[in-house]
Design a protein around this motif. Sequence first.
Motif, PDB file in Angstrom:
ATOM      1  N   GLU A   1       0.841  -1.207   0.000  1.00 22.08           N
ATOM      2  CA  GLU A   1       0.000   0.000   0.000  1.00 22.08           C
ATOM      3  C   GLU A   1       0.874   1.254   0.000  1.00 22.08           C
ATOM      4  O   GLU A   1       0.647   2.184  -0.783  1.00 22.08           O
ATOM      5  N   GLU A   2       1.885   1.290   0.849  1.00 21.47           N
ATOM      6  CA  GLU A   2       2.761   2.458   0.948  1.00 21.47           C
ATOM      7  C   GLU A   2       3.503   2.717  -0.363  1.00 21.47           C
ATOM      8  O   GLU A   2       3.600   3.858  -0.818  1.00 21.47           O
ATOM      9  N   ALA A   3       4.015   1.659  -0.985  1.00 20.39           N
ATOM     10  CA  ALA A   3       4.738   1.817  -2.255  1.00 20.39           C
ATOM     11  C   ALA A   3       3.810   2.346  -3.351  1.00 20.39           C
ATOM     12  O   ALA A   3       4.221   3.143  -4.200  1.00 20.39           O
ATOM     13  N   ALA A   4       2.560   1.917  -3.331  1.00 17.95           N
ATOM     14  CA  ALA A   4       1.597   2.383  -4.332  1.00 17.95           C
ATOM     15  C   ALA A   4       1.350   3.878  -4.198  1.00 17.95           C
ATOM     16  O   ALA A   4       1.361   4.610  -5.187  1.00 17.95           O
ATOM     17  N   VAL A   5       1.149   4.331  -2.988  1.00 14.96           N
ATOM     18  CA  VAL A   5       0.894   5.750  -2.744  1.00 14.96           C
ATOM     19  C   VAL A   5       2.137   6.573  -3.101  1.00 14.96           C
ATOM     20  O   VAL A   5       2.027   7.637  -3.709  1.00 14.96           O
ATOM     21  N   SER A   6       3.308   6.075  -2.787  1.00 19.34           N
ATOM     22  CA  SER A   6       4.545   6.781  -3.117  1.00 19.34           C
ATOM     23  C   SER A   6       4.787   6.837  -4.623  1.00 19.34           C
ATOM     24  O   SER A   6       5.308   7.824  -5.141  1.00 19.34           O
TER      25      SER A   6
ATOM     26  N   HIS B   1      -6.706   8.291  -4.971  1.00 24.45           N
ATOM     27  CA  HIS B   1      -7.839   9.095  -5.449  1.00 24.45           C
ATOM     28  C   HIS B   1      -7.964  10.385  -4.640  1.00 24.45           C
ATOM     29  O   HIS B   1      -8.275  11.442  -5.207  1.00 24.45           O
ATOM     30  N   GLN B   2      -7.723  10.304  -3.341  1.00 24.10           N
ATOM     31  CA  GLN B   2      -7.808  11.504  -2.498  1.00 24.10           C
ATOM     32  C   GLN B   2      -6.748  12.513  -2.920  1.00 24.10           C
ATOM     33  O   GLN B   2      -7.005  13.713  -2.947  1.00 24.10           O
ATOM     34  N   ARG B   3      -5.582  12.026  -3.297  1.00 26.56           N
ATOM     35  CA  ARG B   3      -4.473  12.907  -3.680  1.00 26.56           C
ATOM     36  C   ARG B   3      -4.624  13.447  -5.103  1.00 26.56           C
ATOM     37  O   ARG B   3      -4.370  14.617  -5.361  1.00 26.56           O
TER      38      ARG B   3
END
Length: 117
Positions: A35-40, A69-71
């Motif tokens: 999850e963290e890698a995806a957001v980064s 999506h929020q970002r």
Amino acid sequence: MCHVLIIEDEPLVAMAIQDILALQGATSFEIVDTEEAAVSAVAANEPSVITSDVKLLQGTGPHAVAKIHQRLGPIPVIFITGTPEECEPCNPPGSIVPKPFTEQAVVAAFHKVAPLA
């Protein structure tokens, strides 16, 4: 140009998805397994389409997609998962392709959402 973010913790599955989508016109890819890698990953290269498993090595695909999506706003997503019933939150825009998947199912979902001319 169609950049695809593949959120998948099984390397062979990720490569299969990449191969299928490359034949359909996707031009670049990034594969991540948490999850963290995806957001980064979206900070460096905003995807045109996201494919995501539900369960990851760390975190979940749906939570990663919600944060993205929020970002960035709505980006089309295809959830490719063996646990579609656990896809929470699993909001549009997007679709769910159950595992084991067929090439035809992935192609159909991609053509539904891909921003290709």
